[in-house]
Design an enzyme around this catalytic site. Structure first.
Site, short mmCIF file in Angstrom:
data_model
loop_
_atom_site.label_atom_id
_atom_site.label_comp_id
_atom_site.label_asym_id
_atom_site.label_seq_id
_atom_site.Cartn_x
_atom_site.Cartn_y
_atom_site.Cartn_z
N ASN A 9 43.60 24.98 23.17
CA ASN A 9 44.40 24.83 22.15
C ASN A 9 46.02 25.49 22.42
OD1 ASN A 9 46.01 23.94 19.83
ND2 ASN A 9 44.63 25.12 18.38
N LYS A 11 48.74 24.94 21.14
CA LYS A 11 49.39 25.14 20.15
C LYS A 11 50.96 24.60 20.56
CE LYS A 11 46.24 28.35 18.04
NZ LYS A 11 46.03 29.28 17.11
N HIS A 95 42.81 21.76 12.11
CA HIS A 95 43.14 22.98 12.22
C HIS A 95 43.59 23.90 11.06
CE1 HIS A 95 44.53 26.69 14.21
NE2 HIS A 95 43.76 26.49 15.06
N GLU A 97 45.81 26.00 10.72
CA GLU A 97 47.30 26.17 10.80
C GLU A 97 47.93 24.84 10.13
OE1 GLU A 97 47.93 26.97 14.92
OE2 GLU A 97 47.04 28.95 14.58
N GLU A 167 36.19 28.19 12.76
CA GLU A 167 37.57 29.06 13.26
C GLU A 167 37.75 29.87 11.88
OE1 GLU A 167 39.68 27.62 16.90
OE2 GLU A 167 40.61 26.74 15.21
N GLY A 173 44.30 34.32 16.46
CA GLY A 173 45.71 34.77 16.75
C GLY A 173 45.59 36.23 16.57
N SER A 213 40.34 34.33 18.61
CA SER A 213 40.70 35.22 19.40
C SER A 213 39.49 35.63 20.56
CB SER A 213 40.76 36.75 18.62
OG SER A 213 41.77 36.81 17.63
P1 PGA Z 1 43.35 32.12 19.18
O1 PGA Z 1 43.56 30.71 18.75
O2 PGA Z 1 42.37 31.86 20.42
O3 PGA Z 1 44.69 32.45 19.55
O4 PGA Z 1 42.94 33.16 18.15
C1 PGA Z 1 42.22 29.80 18.49
C2 PGA Z 1 42.86 28.69 17.64
O5 PGA Z 1 43.56 28.61 16.79
O6 PGA Z 1 42.18 27.54 18.09
#
Ligand code: PGA
Length: 252
Positions: A9, A11, A95, A97, A167, A173, A213
């Site tokens: 992803n 983003k 997601h 976010e 997640e 992140g 992460s």
């Molecule tokens: P990250 O993001 O691996 O940077 O923690 C994962 C995600 O949001 O899909």
């Protein structure tokens, strides 16, 4: 046996040139005998260019969102059919976010999931709790409510066509990854929920990714868990070496 699935992803990162180079480098190393299905999800403006870069390879293209209507006066939105039209086979939906920053509700996500399935896209539908919710012992209840709302009304056949991504928001992140045991516990709960809502065939067939992460160092221990069927990778998917190392970690 569930085949593992590793999705990157990206983003709102990368440029056209960097994205094309990254996708081409990944595609050059992935074949149908790779240990997992591999998906790259660039920003929507780069979908077409990245699609060209992976054309003819075993890497699939995914979008990061879509709208639930088929067409019309929805300024700025993209329909699932448009994503199919430019070569996507996957779409990330729900997601955290988007849930948190863009106020997407379970009902919105449910409509998007149904619309995506309707044109043959495979939704990767995301669920997860905040740190406060985990500390309060609410993880199972929160994830269950999100599943029941976001996947409401799906038939058995439709369930078999999607991928779930657990997640935990506190792990996204942050560099604070869930332990393999923490992730496995939620994944096993999710599978139990699928068995109750559908049947054991659905529960044992649906792939459940972990995200938050994941990196080249921690991927193997997560992917070794019996109910973790892949990873949804953010930061570590932006570099060829770390993303490919996560794919290799799926071989066990
Ligand atoms: P990250 O993001 O691996 O940077 O923690 C994962 C995600 O949001 O899909």
């Amino acid at each position: 046996m569930r085949r593992k699935i590793i999705a990157g992803n990206w983003k709102m990162n990368s440029s056209r040139a960097d994205g094309v180079a990254l996708a081409a480098a990944i595609a050059a190393k992935i074949s149908s005998s790779s240990p997992a299905d591999v998906v790259v999800c660039p920003p929507s403006v780069y979908l077409e260019a990245v699609g060209q870069a992976i054309k003819g390879s075993a890497v699939a293209l995914g979008a990061q969102n879509c709208y639930f209507e088929a067409k019309g006066a929805f300024t700025g939105e993209l329909s699932p059919a448009m994503l199919r039209d430019i070569g996507c086979s996957y779409v990330i939906l729900g997601h955290s976010e988007r849930r948190q920053l863009l106020n997407e509700s379970n009902q919105d996500i449910n409509r998007k999931v149904l619309a995506a399935l309707g044109v043959g896209l495979t939704p990767i539908v995301c669920f997860g709790e905040t740190l406060d919710q985990r500390k309060a012992g609410q993880t199972a209840a929160v994830v269950r409510e999100q599943i029941e709302g976001s996947l409401a009304g799906l038939s058995r056949e439709q369930m078999l066509q999607l991928v779930i991504a657990y997640e935990p928001i506190w792990a996204i992140g942050t560099g604070v990854v869930a332990t393999p045991q923490q992730a496995q516990e939620v994944h096993a709960d999710l599978r139990k929920l699928l068995e109750i809502r559908y049947n054991s065939e659905v529960a044992s067939a649906v792939r459940i990714q972990y995200g938050g992460s994941v990196n080249a160092e921690n991927a193997a221990s997560l992917l070794a868990q019996p109910d973790i069927d892949g990873a949804l990778v953010g930061g570590a998917s932006l570099k060829t070496d770390s993303f490919l190392a996560i794919v290799v970690a799926a071989r066990q």
